[in-house]
Each structure stands twice: as C-alpha cells, then as structure tokens.
Write an enzyme that holds these catalytic residues in place. Sequence first.
Site, mmCIF file in Angstrom:
data_model
loop_
_atom_site.group_PDB
_atom_site.id
_atom_site.type_symbol
_atom_site.label_atom_id
_atom_site.label_comp_id
_atom_site.label_asym_id
_atom_site.label_seq_id
_atom_site.Cartn_x
_atom_site.Cartn_y
_atom_site.Cartn_z
ATOM 1 N N TYR A 1 -27.375 11.122 4.422
ATOM 2 C CA TYR A 1 -26.975 10.249 3.063
ATOM 3 C C TYR A 1 -25.991 11.345 2.489
ATOM 4 O O TYR A 1 -26.331 12.537 2.282
ATOM 5 C CB TYR A 1 -28.256 10.373 2.128
ATOM 6 C CG TYR A 1 -27.802 9.574 0.901
ATOM 7 C CD1 TYR A 1 -27.072 8.644 0.528
ATOM 8 C CD2 TYR A 1 -28.119 10.363 -0.272
ATOM 9 C CE1 TYR A 1 -26.924 7.739 -0.748
ATOM 10 C CE2 TYR A 1 -27.650 9.976 -1.436
ATOM 11 C CZ TYR A 1 -27.105 8.732 -1.695
ATOM 12 O OH TYR A 1 -26.595 8.211 -2.922
ATOM 13 N N ASP B 1 -36.901 12.522 5.037
ATOM 14 C CA ASP B 1 -36.200 11.302 3.855
ATOM 15 C C ASP B 1 -36.614 10.053 4.643
ATOM 16 O O ASP B 1 -36.170 9.473 5.460
ATOM 17 C CB ASP B 1 -34.626 11.434 3.839
ATOM 18 C CG ASP B 1 -34.222 10.481 2.892
ATOM 19 O OD1 ASP B 1 -34.803 9.566 2.685
ATOM 20 O OD2 ASP B 1 -33.247 10.726 2.233
ATOM 21 N N LYS C 1 -34.352 2.475 -3.571
ATOM 22 C CA LYS C 1 -34.145 1.389 -2.423
ATOM 23 C C LYS C 1 -35.293 0.365 -2.077
ATOM 24 O O LYS C 1 -35.762 -0.306 -3.064
ATOM 25 C CB LYS C 1 -33.814 2.262 -1.114
ATOM 26 C CG LYS C 1 -32.766 3.493 -1.739
ATOM 27 C CD LYS C 1 -31.388 3.039 -2.001
ATOM 28 C CE LYS C 1 -30.531 4.181 -2.503
ATOM 29 N NZ LYS C 1 -30.309 5.150 -1.781
HETATM 30 C C1 LIG Z 1 -30.067 6.658 -2.040
HETATM 31 C C2 LIG Z 1 -30.374 7.372 -1.067
HETATM 32 C C3 LIG Z 1 -30.647 8.756 -1.573
HETATM 33 C C4 LIG Z 1 -30.514 9.257 -2.919
HETATM 34 O O1 LIG Z 1 -31.295 8.405 -3.938
HETATM 35 P P1 LIG Z 1 -31.057 8.343 -5.320
HETATM 36 O O2 LIG Z 1 -32.006 7.503 -5.786
HETATM 37 O O3 LIG Z 1 -29.756 7.515 -5.228
HETATM 38 O O4 LIG Z 1 -30.820 9.533 -6.243
HETATM 39 C C5 LIG Z 1 -31.226 9.787 -0.684
HETATM 40 N N1 LIG Z 1 -31.365 9.382 0.650
HETATM 41 C C6 LIG Z 1 -31.259 8.379 1.355
HETATM 42 C C7 LIG Z 1 -31.313 7.864 2.721
HETATM 43 C C8 LIG Z 1 -30.633 7.003 0.419
HETATM 44 O O5 LIG Z 1 -30.302 6.178 0.820
#
Ligand SMILES: *Cc1c(COP(=O)(O)O)cnc(C)c1O
Length: 364
Positions: free
Chosen positions: A100, A174, A199
């Site tokens: 990301y 993540d 997400k």
């Molecule tokens: C969107 C995203 C982030 C960051 O998250 P935010 O809520 O936008 O700060 C981190 N890792 C992945 C894989 C993402 O898709």
Amino acid sequence: MTSFQTRAVHAGLRPDPSYGSVIPPIHQTSTYRQSAVGEFVGDYDYARSANPTRSALEEALGALEGGSAVAFSSGLAAAHALLVHVMRSGDHMVLPADLYGGTFRLVDKVLVRWGLRYTLVDQTDLDALAAAIEPDTRVVWVETPTNPLLNVVDVRGAVERAAASAARPLVVVDNTFATPFNQRPLELGADAVVHSTTKYLGGHSDVVGGAVIAKEEALYEGMRFVQNAVGSVPGPFDSFLVHRGLRTLPLRMRAHAESAAAVSEFLRSAEGAAAGASDVRWPGFSGMVSFRHPDAVGIAQRTRLFTLAESLGGVESLIEVPQAMTHQSVEGSDAAVPADLVRLSCGVEEPADLVADLRAALAG
Ligand SMILES: *Cc1c(COP(=O)(O)O)cnc(C)c1O
C-alpha cells in the site's frame, strides 16, 4: 468457541444496562463524571484514553482476529502507532516490494527522518525475505494479498524465517485485503495484525479507521500506551460504524468473492483477452481483482456501476488506476506499479451486472 460468523454478529455487543436497548448507545462524550476525586468506572476518565463505544469495537476486533485490539483513527495511524512503539532510531524493517502506497510513504518520508531503515523485498520469495533480515531488524511487515498486485505471501513461512534469524523480528501482517474471514495471521504465528477498517471491516465506504490486534499482552499494553500518548483515536460514531459493519462481515465477504470470481472469470475468458485484458489477478478469495490493459485510464472512466474512486472494500464496486491514483507515493521507487494496471474492488451487486458493465467499458 463459537464459529466466526456467530462471533461476528455478537462480539463486543452487550445490551445497555440502563434501558435494555439491544444495541448499546453511542457514548458521544469527551469526559466522565467522577463520584469522588480519582473514582470513575473502569478506565473511563477521559475519552482519548478510553470510550465505551470504542472499547466495544476493540473487543469485537480482538474476538475476530484472536488477539487484543486497539482502535485508531485510520489504518495509517494504526501502522504508525505500531512502528513508533516497536522501533528505535537505527532499527531496520523489512517491507514488501509491492505494498500500500501510504504505508511506504509513512516509512520512506516520515519515519526515516527518525533514523528508521528499511529494505524492500519480494516476500513471495521466502529466501529473499530471510536474506533481508539484518541484526537490527525489528519488524517484518507483511501485506497479503499485496496491494495492488494481489500476490499472496506465506505468513507461516515468513514467521518461520523470522524466528530462525538471530534478530527474531516481530512479524506484522496488514490483513486489510483478506480480513479475518479469510485469513487470521495470529493463528499462523504472526505477532500483530494491522487493519485499515476503512475497507472491508467497515464495509460501507462511510468511515475511516484502523486497528492493531496484538497476540501478546505486552505489545497490546504498548499499543494502548501509544494510542493515549499520541491520541490518534477514532471518535465514538466512527467506532460505532465500524462495529456495525463487522456484524455482516461474513455475509459481505462471501458476496464480494462471488462477484470477484465472476469478474475475473470474464476477464480471463477468450472474450476478455480479445478485448485486451491480460495478467488478470484474483487470489481466489475477497473482492479485489487487478488486470492490465493498454487503455487502463479509458476503461476506468467508462464503467458505470464500478465508480471511479480510490479505496476499496465497500458494498459498492469501485475501479481505479493505481499508478495514477493510490500509488503515486511509490512512483520512481522499487515499489512502483505498472501504469497499465487496473484495480477493481468488486462489491456485492449482482455479479452478472458487474460483468456487463466491464464488458461495455472494455468495448470502448
Ligand atoms: C487503505 C489501506 C491502508 C491505510 O488505511 P487508511 O485507513 O486509509 O489510513 C493500509 N493498508 C492497506 C492494505 C490499505 O488498503
């Protein structure tokens, strides 16, 4: 222990003791009345430190990932909190070579100024991952599936390599793209999970949030300390929204996968190939699909059901061109993404409607 789906519905929800409301109230407060100096309920003395709506969300997130959760105001705030807690100036971390863009920017533009060092490595190659671990490596940061190329990394393998090294770094995953419905890294030996709850966990494109879920008590306590000391906390209403999203996570993830299966099958078909789609990627779960096409930008501007927008994981389908939209921060680095890549977040609409939308957009 009850099944994942049952936990998703019930975790962290206890009827309100005052009126019996099945869904507890949103504690929209900054502070709490003390009955005598220093006497208050639980750890609820000030809402940066603790809030019952946030605690309920944290309990639910912990129950779904199998650890102890600490909620943050965004996914990046969660990543930041974990890294500043675990790492000291001069320490090193291993990052995935496609990740990301915001995580890369946080490390490469912000944390390096405090002396943090990093190496990018293709983590599908576990020997390369092991070779990148240095004596001062504190964290192996795993993203799987990766964003935006949807490569799958062997979490158990990464854990074994980290454990076999002299540095014995923490393995942090993540889990934003997979969600605990599909993958629970703590059960695979990882030390912590990071989420952008913006997400799939929130799931409705109406809130920004994040979380760290720790396996060990010491790491959890450290995260609680940073959460309060730095203060990047989610508000009560945002906490409520993410918690509400969690209750339908299994239903939504099944529907996302059904859409992604139909869309990737179409793109991989003779018809999709004849229309110019190539290198179609879908890991077989979750709703993210990517493919390459010489007219990536044109397609992203022609779809009607797939909305042209950054982000992912909501019930509505989105389309984007990572190189120009979400991944500008990796441009020119070893983590750069191809310009002709299209990324789809397949929502929970009727799969046949999504395929028809793409068919029309590919036709020009
Ligand atoms: C969107 C995203 C982030 C960051 O998250 P935010 O809520 O936008 O700060 C981190 N890792 C992945 C894989 C993402 O898709």
